[in-house]
Design a protein around this motif. Structure first.
Motif, short mmCIF file in Angstrom:
data_model
loop_
_atom_site.label_atom_id
_atom_site.label_comp_id
_atom_site.label_asym_id
_atom_site.label_seq_id
_atom_site.Cartn_x
_atom_site.Cartn_y
_atom_site.Cartn_z
N TRP A 127 0.86 -1.20 0.00
CA TRP A 127 0.00 0.00 0.00
C TRP A 127 0.88 1.23 0.00
CZ3 TRP A 127 -5.40 0.94 0.70
CH2 TRP A 127 -5.75 2.22 1.11
N PRO A 194 0.91 13.55 -11.02
CA PRO A 194 -0.37 12.90 -11.32
C PRO A 194 -1.48 13.67 -10.59
CG PRO A 194 0.89 11.56 -9.79
CD PRO A 194 1.76 12.73 -10.15
N SER A 196 -3.42 12.62 -8.58
CA SER A 196 -3.48 12.09 -7.22
C SER A 196 -2.26 12.51 -6.40
CB SER A 196 -3.52 10.56 -7.29
OG SER A 196 -2.43 10.09 -8.08
N GLY A 203 6.58 4.92 -4.51
CA GLY A 203 6.46 3.47 -4.73
C GLY A 203 5.24 3.13 -5.54
N GLU A 259 2.99 -3.64 -9.67
CA GLU A 259 1.71 -3.54 -8.96
C GLU A 259 1.65 -4.35 -7.66
OE1 GLU A 259 -1.83 -3.48 -11.32
OE2 GLU A 259 -0.87 -2.47 -12.99
N PHE A 264 8.13 -5.56 -2.59
CA PHE A 264 7.89 -4.23 -2.02
C PHE A 264 8.98 -3.29 -2.54
CE2 PHE A 264 5.97 -7.13 1.01
CZ PHE A 264 4.76 -6.50 1.29
C1 LIG Z 1 -8.36 11.30 -8.13
C2 LIG Z 1 -7.32 10.43 -8.74
C3 LIG Z 1 -6.49 10.94 -9.73
C4 LIG Z 1 -5.52 10.12 -10.32
N1 LIG Z 1 -4.70 10.68 -11.25
C5 LIG Z 1 -3.72 9.92 -11.80
C6 LIG Z 1 -2.82 10.49 -12.75
O1 LIG Z 1 -2.89 11.68 -13.08
N2 LIG Z 1 -1.87 9.68 -13.25
C7 LIG Z 1 -1.75 8.38 -12.88
O2 LIG Z 1 -0.87 7.69 -13.36
N3 LIG Z 1 -2.61 7.82 -12.00
C8 LIG Z 1 -3.57 8.56 -11.43
N4 LIG Z 1 -4.42 8.00 -10.51
C9 LIG Z 1 -4.26 6.59 -10.12
C10 LIG Z 1 -3.28 6.41 -8.91
O3 LIG Z 1 -3.16 7.62 -8.20
C11 LIG Z 1 -1.92 5.96 -9.39
O4 LIG Z 1 -2.01 4.63 -9.84
C12 LIG Z 1 -0.81 6.06 -8.33
O5 LIG Z 1 0.42 5.80 -8.95
C13 LIG Z 1 -1.00 5.11 -7.16
O6 LIG Z 1 -0.09 5.48 -6.15
P1 LIG Z 1 -0.34 5.10 -4.62
O7 LIG Z 1 0.89 5.45 -3.88
O8 LIG Z 1 -1.59 5.70 -4.15
O9 LIG Z 1 -0.46 3.53 -4.72
P2 LIG Z 1 -1.61 2.57 -4.14
O10 LIG Z 1 -2.93 3.00 -4.66
O11 LIG Z 1 -1.44 2.42 -2.69
O12 LIG Z 1 -1.19 1.21 -4.86
C14 LIG Z 1 -1.30 1.07 -6.25
C15 LIG Z 1 -0.64 -0.25 -6.67
O13 LIG Z 1 0.77 -0.18 -6.42
C16 LIG Z 1 1.17 -1.14 -5.45
N5 LIG Z 1 2.15 -0.47 -4.58
C17 LIG Z 1 2.01 0.72 -3.95
N6 LIG Z 1 3.15 1.01 -3.30
C18 LIG Z 1 4.00 -0.02 -3.50
C19 LIG Z 1 5.33 -0.30 -3.09
N7 LIG Z 1 6.04 0.54 -2.33
N8 LIG Z 1 5.89 -1.46 -3.49
C20 LIG Z 1 5.21 -2.32 -4.28
N9 LIG Z 1 3.95 -2.10 -4.71
C21 LIG Z 1 3.36 -0.96 -4.33
C22 LIG Z 1 -0.10 -1.58 -4.74
O14 LIG Z 1 -0.01 -2.89 -4.25
C23 LIG Z 1 -1.13 -1.44 -5.87
O15 LIG Z 1 -1.11 -2.57 -6.70
C24 LIG Z 1 -5.40 8.79 -9.91
C25 LIG Z 1 -6.24 8.29 -8.90
C26 LIG Z 1 -7.19 9.10 -8.31
C27 LIG Z 1 -8.05 8.56 -7.24
#
Ligand SMILES: Cc1cc2nc3c(=O)[nH]c(=O)nc-3n(C[C@H](O)[C@H](O)[C@H](O)COP(=O)(O)OP(=O)(O)OC[C@H]3O[C@@H](n4cnc5c(N)ncnc54)[C@H](O)[C@@H]3O)c2cc1C
Length: 537
Positions: A127, A194, A196, A203, A259, A264
């Motif tokens: 996460w 992004p 988000s 990560g 993903e 990790f």
């Molecule tokens: C409002 C909104 C806007 C968004 N805009 C964009 C955008 O502009 N561009 C874009 O590309 N995406 C966007 N996204 C999608 C999302 O933000 C991306 O996929 C982002 O990269 C996920 O990052 P996170 O840290 O929140 O990962 P999480 O949501 O926590 O995890 C995403 C995936 O990565 C894995 N993961 C996370 N951290 C690690 C780690 N350290 N090691 C191994 N695996 C890991 C998880 O297991 C999961 O499979 C958006 C989402 C939302 C809700």
């Protein structure tokens, strides 16, 4: 000082959710666009009334010391932030909450956790910021095994900043703002924004191959990653950080887009740059969609490589309040930390106007050492872009069915794809008997094709099931993407939601090779089962 609390159901912090007056205004606006009876916001879920199933595991002390079974922590780590995620959380459905949430602080903690998971037969979900929109952080029911969600938020060390090579080696748990603050202290930036950005992490970006700020050239985080470290059940997987290499299939490519199914990610070496000091931008208007697309293609293929080249159709422009919704808009911007950019913008403008566009306000130049970030802070598009996630949650609270999907396709195939997507989505609206809106923008552009990004919004389906309507639109749109030579995702990732289409998009042998990699790095199959279509139970 009290720590700010993240909402258990909506995007972002609880204290930033729209006030009742703002919600009423939004409801009125939505009703005027979509028709139907006046919309009334659903009450936010009552946290105290939500009952979670008790955890089904009790780890040994050396693991338990960094795990929690606190209800709020489990709710916060239940799922991402797509339409179905927010809808189910809003309705108090937390049946898929993890048994425990782990907060490891070191790679040794991760190693111990993986040994325990393999021994005890449980699943671990990496996460980052929990902003996945593709079911990447939620193991669905029925669950054959207990789940521990592993929050990487403690991996925030900035181990090295190398201004000579313009690289920084940083912890995977850094969120966008924390990373930019750390780099800013050295006068540097990653410039990966992004939507988000506020909560997503380094990560997460690497694991999902996120798409960011630049509309051309450095579109994905892939282009900004020099090296990466991942700890897997089979041991550490650390790539050499190189400017480039021709040495066989690149190891970092196994990590990018993994993903959470292979290990990790604990650290990444990123290509950073000085903060931009010069910026030139312009908004070009078009009466016709075809000429707007032709102009965007001309700029994309010109070799000028703008940092921003976003085409918004007129509905998308209205939705983001950057125009009255009468014309399509092409947002162009060039930036640099020294070299002049005005001439490049003029060349791009010449191409866009030759294709039929007009630029009534002319170019804006922010040159000669001004801080370009501050100078453009009031930009309507950027403000709307970062505010949009809060708006998204509010629309769902008002009962709208709303989501986005995105892709990439060749310029030659785009017109047929676009027609098919519109037909598929409106067909799904009609079948459900709802009035809906579909808007389009290009988030990124390449010499050989655009990355179209679609947003759909419908009124609440009278007497119907919003989740079923969402599913019908999603399936219709995804089938249309695959049938017209496009990808199931340009940057939102595969997760569990897109896995059925991903397996049709890639060669069969690619999927088999991925399974073999999974078998080598994660032999007991404990990591994030189901994402990328790997190891689902
Ligand atoms: C409002 C909104 C806007 C968004 N805009 C964009 C955008 O502009 N561009 C874009 O590309 N995406 C966007 N996204 C999608 C999302 O933000 C991306 O996929 C982002 O990269 C996920 O990052 P996170 O840290 O929140 O990962 P999480 O949501 O926590 O995890 C995403 C995936 O990565 C894995 N993961 C996370 N951290 C690690 C780690 N350290 N090691 C191994 N695996 C890991 C998880 O297991 C999961 O499979 C958006 C989402 C939302 C809700």
């Amino acid at each position: 000082m009290m720590a700010r609390r993240r909402s258990i159901w909506a995007w972002g912090f609880e204290d930033r959710q729209p006030a009742p007056a703002a919600l009423s205004m939004l409801a009125a606006r939505l009703s005027s666009v979509l028709g139907g009876p006046p919309l009334v916001p659903m009450p936010a879920p009552d946290e105290a009334a939500i009952q979670l199933s008790p955890p089904t595991i009790a780890p040994p002390d050396d693991i338990a010391r960094f795990c929690t079974s606190d209800d709020r922590e489990r709710m916060l780590h239940t799922r991402g932030r797509s339409f179905p995620d927010i809808w189910r959380s809003l309705h108090g459905d937390f049946r898929t909450a993890p048994d425990l949430v782990a907060h490891p602080a070191t790679e040794d903690d991760l190693a111990a956790l993986m040994v325990f998971a393999a021994y005890a037969g449980l699943d671990l979900v990496p996460w980052g910021g929990g902003t996945s929109v593709v079911g990447g952080v939620e193991v669905p029911l029925p669950r054959p095994r207990p789940v521990i969600t592993v929050d990487m938020g403690a991996f925030t060390v900035v181990r090295d900043v190398d201004p000579i090579s313009r690289r920084a080696t940083v912890g995977a748990g850094l969120t966008g703002p924390a990373l930019e603050a750390a780099l800013g202290a050295h006068g540097l930036t990653l410039r990966h924004y992004p939507q988000s950005f506020e909560f997503s992490t380094v990560g997460g970006w690497v694991a999902t191959r996120a798409g960011g700020h630049f509309a051309t050239v450095y579109t994905h985080i892939d282009d900004l990653v020099a090296g990466v470290r991942m700890v897997t059940p089979a041991g550490p997987f650390e790539t050499r950080s190189l400017p480039a290499s021709g040495a066989g299939p690149a190891p970092e490519r196994l990590v990018l887009g993994s993903e959470g199914a292979l290990g990790f990610i604990t650290e990444a070496t990123l290509r950073v740059r000085p903060r931009p000091t010069r910026r030139a931008d312009a908004v070009v208007q078009f009466e016709g969609w075809e000429e707007a697309v032709a102009a965007t293609r001309a700029v994309a293929q010109s070799g000028l490589f703008p940092s921003n080249c976003r085409l918004l159709d007129r509905r998308e422009a209205a939705l983001n309040m950057v125009g009255p919704g009468v014309r399509h808009l092409l947002l162009l911007a060039f930036e640099s930390d020294g070299a002049p950019v005005a001439a490049r913008l003029e060349n791009a403008l010449a191409l866009a106007t030759a294709a039929g566009g007009t630029c009534p306000k002319g170019p804006r130049l922010r040159d000669e050492g001004q801080d370009a970030e501050k100078a453009s802070a009031g930009d309507a598009w950027r403000g709307a872009f970062l505010e949009a996630p809060y708006l998204f949650s509010s629309l769902i609270r008002l009962g709208a069915v709303v989501d986005t999907f995105e892709t990439a396709v060749s310029w030659a195939d785009f017109p047929a794809l676009h027609a098919a997507v519109k037909a598929a989505v409106h067909g799904a609206f009609d079948a459900a008997g709802v009035k809906g809106l579909l808007t389009t923008r290009f988030t990124h552009v390449y010499t050989d094709g655009p990355a179209p990004y679609y947003t759909f919004i419908t009124a609440p389906p009278a007497g119907g099931d919003p989740l079923a309507l969402w599913q019908a639109v999603k399936v219709a749109a995804s089938d249309a993407l695959l049938a017209h030579g496009a990808t199931i995702t340009h940057h939102h990732a595969v997760g569990r939601t897109h896995a059925p289409w991903f397996s049709k998009e890639v060669p069969v042998l690619h999927q088999r090779a991925l399974e073999a990699v999974k078998g080598t790095l994660d032999p007991a199959g404990i990591l994030n089962p189901g994402v990328l279509g790997l190891g689902g139970r």
